[in-house]
Write an enzyme that holds these catalytic residues in place. Structure first.
Site, PDB file in Angstrom:
ATOM      1  N   GLU A   1      82.828  98.919  38.455  1.00  0.00           N
ATOM      2  CA  GLU A   1      82.603  97.658  39.187  1.00  0.00           C
ATOM      3  C   GLU A   1      81.728  97.922  40.410  1.00  0.00           C
ATOM      4  O   GLU A   1      82.075  97.566  41.547  1.00  0.00           O
ATOM      5  CB  GLU A   1      83.942  97.004  39.552  1.00  0.00           C
ATOM      6  CG  GLU A   1      84.746  96.641  38.322  1.00  0.00           C
ATOM      7  CD  GLU A   1      85.992  95.780  38.588  1.00  0.00           C
ATOM      8  OE1 GLU A   1      86.295  95.491  39.749  1.00  0.00           O
ATOM      9  OE2 GLU A   1      86.640  95.395  37.588  1.00  0.00           O
TER      10      GLU A   1
ATOM     11  N   GLU B   1      88.225  97.236  30.780  1.00  0.00           N
ATOM     12  CA  GLU B   1      89.368  96.685  31.522  1.00  0.00           C
ATOM     13  C   GLU B   1      89.590  95.266  31.035  1.00  0.00           C
ATOM     14  O   GLU B   1      88.715  94.403  31.183  1.00  0.00           O
ATOM     15  CB  GLU B   1      89.121  96.674  33.037  1.00  0.00           C
ATOM     16  CG  GLU B   1      89.238  98.043  33.668  1.00  0.00           C
ATOM     17  CD  GLU B   1      89.176  98.019  35.189  1.00  0.00           C
ATOM     18  OE1 GLU B   1      89.643  97.037  35.795  1.00  0.00           O
ATOM     19  OE2 GLU B   1      88.656  98.990  35.763  1.00  0.00           O
TER      20      GLU B   1
HETATM   21  O1  AHR Z   1      92.978  97.377  36.989  1.00  0.00           O
HETATM   22  C1  AHR Z   1      93.043  97.105  38.353  1.00  0.00           C
HETATM   23  C2  AHR Z   1      91.666  96.995  39.005  1.00  0.00           C
HETATM   24  O2  AHR Z   1      90.967  95.909  38.472  1.00  0.00           O
HETATM   25  C3  AHR Z   1      90.722  98.153  38.775  1.00  0.00           C
HETATM   26  O3  AHR Z   1      90.949  99.204  39.657  1.00  0.00           O
HETATM   27  C4  AHR Z   1      89.385  97.527  39.044  1.00  0.00           C
HETATM   28  O4  AHR Z   1      88.352  98.163  38.344  1.00  0.00           O
HETATM   29  C5  AHR Z   1      89.578  96.094  38.618  1.00  0.00           C
HETATM   30  O5  AHR Z   1      89.096  95.215  39.560  1.00  0.00           O
END
Ligand code: AHR
Length: 515
Positions: free
Chosen positions: A185, A319
């Protein structure tokens, strides 16, 4: 493919027709779409995986044995580590050798990070569960040199100073690193970079962070995954265009093999949905939000197709999952939530989307493996419980590396107030041994669904499998009642070359068809 949810609603008792054409095999469903994400966050690593060798909790070299055994049961293909936002503040040297640094975890509760789970412990954990390494390197606050040295430490077989240090720390043989995440991110917690700034970083890291393992030079080369979009906003369209355009014109000195996408089922930020103690309205709302994954994958696949029509670069959804409000009484930075039957249905719907996009989506990592967000496993000291989501991963095992088989059906409509959702969803695949499998979800929490499957390319003799359901949409497994949401055997009828199965409301069913 799924028919539009706007098609004519089917009434209870009316048979839904599915047609499966096993003579038209599609792409491979890469087993990596069943990947996991494990960040140094709350009790995801510490207590969830690592208890230390002196713990009373049974462990092998500090890694808890009950968790290893459970994860072996779902054949985890890869684990993304050490973050997440944590990765862009992680300095690997603090987590090797006999003397570990005590640092902080400012992202997640500001707690102490003991660094007792570091490089060697992660690789040992992977070895114990039989998964591949997806290492996310620090682009936000690290340097190309730091990351390059980490990879040399991990992978070189030559007697360099770093390799000798690895040997002195207990692992003379080089490790394999299958996947390298270049930042996390980077448009936000990973450094608030502009697309062009990130691109210049990406090129340097891609160039200098090499994998030296002799076994990974010709075959099994390490795949490099760039940061990609985080949702539907226009800024991520521009980001994706920038990275993919550059990738199309890349020179010999850098390249990427994957583009990461993050998308949580949250509704609105900050998360406000409860993970348990909810009713049908919240069930329907969350499932509506989760189906937005289809639009996102379609949108970014289309952009990628413009620059990479041969689909050399994978879309890596590294994610995803449900993100609810933290359980009362827990540290809000630890992202602790329950996991209900709704999450099982949600997981199945998303895995189905990934399977239908198998040509482009070749990896997906649910967030997160243990004790954090939509977890497979919850622990409380020595206690452990498997979640409804865990059982979906178990039921979907035959889909790992299986060949996608097209299914046609009228999904019907499940209506709750203003919300209209496809009533059923289904995917089919032939496993590596050639057996045909069907996964069907009955989204409707009130009506059973009678399904009749017409098959081309196979003559069915018998069909059987398992179904996952529970008394309520928010039913959960607890340490005291771990078997509220567990798969139960289901039988299907085979008659005249057709397979019939009756799906209970709010259920996920996986059946195999013997020919
Ligand atoms: O999964 C939790 C967080 O969500 C991670 O650290 C980040 O990459 C995302 O914003």
């Amino acid at each position: 493919m799924v028919a539009s949810a706007a098609t004519s609603p089917k009434l209870a008792g009316q048979t839904l027709q599915l047609s499966v054409d096993a003579s038209q095999p599609g792409p491979k469903i890469n087993r990596n779409i069943f990947g996991q994400f494990a960040e140094h966050l709350g009790h995801g690593i510490y207590e969830g995986v690592w208890v230390g060798p002196d713990s009373n909790i049974p462990n092998t070299r500090g890694i808890r044995s009950d968790v290893v055994s459970a994860l072996k049961g779902i054949k985890v293909p890869n684990v993304r580590w050490p973050g997440g936002c944590f990765a862009d503040e992680y300095h690997w040297r603090k987590g090797i050798g006999p003397q570990r640094f005590t640092t902080l975890n400012p992202n997640w509760g500001g707690v102490i990070e003991p660094n007792s789970f570091g490089t060697h412990e992660f690789m040992d954990f992977l070895d114990q569960i039989g998964a591949e390494a997806y290492v996310s390197i620090n682009v936000g606050s690290g340097t190309p040199q730091e990351a390059a040295e980490w990879l040399e430490y991990l992978t070189t077989a030559q007697p360099t100073t770093l390799a000798k240090e690895r040997g002195a720390n207990g692992h003379p043989a080089p490790y394999q690193v299958a996947y390298l995440g270049i930042g996390n991110e980077s448009w936000d917690c990973g450094g608030n970079m502009s697309p062009d700034y990130y691109l210049s970083q990406l090129k340097m890291y891609s160039r200098f962070v090499r994998n030296f393992n002799p076994a990974q030079q010709e075959k099994q080369q390490m795949l490099k995954i760039a940061v990609g979009p985080g949702g539907a906003e226009p800024r991520w369209t521009a980001w994706t265009e920038t990275i993919m355009k550059a990738s199309q014109n890349h020179t010999w000195s850098w390249d990427i093999n994957g583009l990461s996408m993050h998308s949580y089922t949250v509704g609105h930020w900050p998360p406000s949905f409860a993970s348990t103690g909810f009713g049908e309205t919240e069930y329907a709302q969350i499932l509506k939000y989760t189906l937005e994954m289809e639009d996102l994958v379609t949108k970014y696949s289309a952009i990628m197709d413009q620059y990479d029509p041969q689909k050399k670069v994978a879309l890596v959804v590294d994610e995803w999952g449900a993100w609810y409000t933290p359980l009362p009484g827990t540290n809000p930075g630890f992202l602790v939530q329950q996991n209900s039957l709704r999450d099982a249905v949600l997981a199945a719907l998303n895995l189905n989307i990934f399977a239908r996009h198998a040509e482009r989506v070749r990896m997906a990592n649910i967030a997160q493996m243990i004790n954090v967000l939509q977890a497979m496993i919850l622990t409380d000291n020595a206690k452990m419980v498997l979640t409804p989501t865990y059982y979906i991963y178990k039921m979907y095992l035959p889909f790992q590396d299986a060949t996608f088989v097209p299914v046609k059906f009228d999904a019907g409509t499940y209506t709750h107030g203003e919300i209209r959702l496809p009533r059923v969803d289904a995917v089919a695949a032939k496993d590596t041994a050639g057996k045909l499998w069907l996964a069907i979800t009955n989204v409707d929490p009130n009506q059973p669904a009678e399904i009749e499957v017409t098959l081309a390319g196979v003559t069915p003799k018998s069909a059987a499998g398992e179904t996952l359901t529970a008394p309520k949409v928010d039913s959960i497994n607890t340490f005291d009642s771990p078997n509220t949401v567990v798969p139960k055997p289901v039988t299907a009828k085979v008659d005249g070359g057709k397979v019939s199965v009756n799906l209970t409301p709010k259920s996920v069913t996986v059946i195999s068809i013997e020919q």
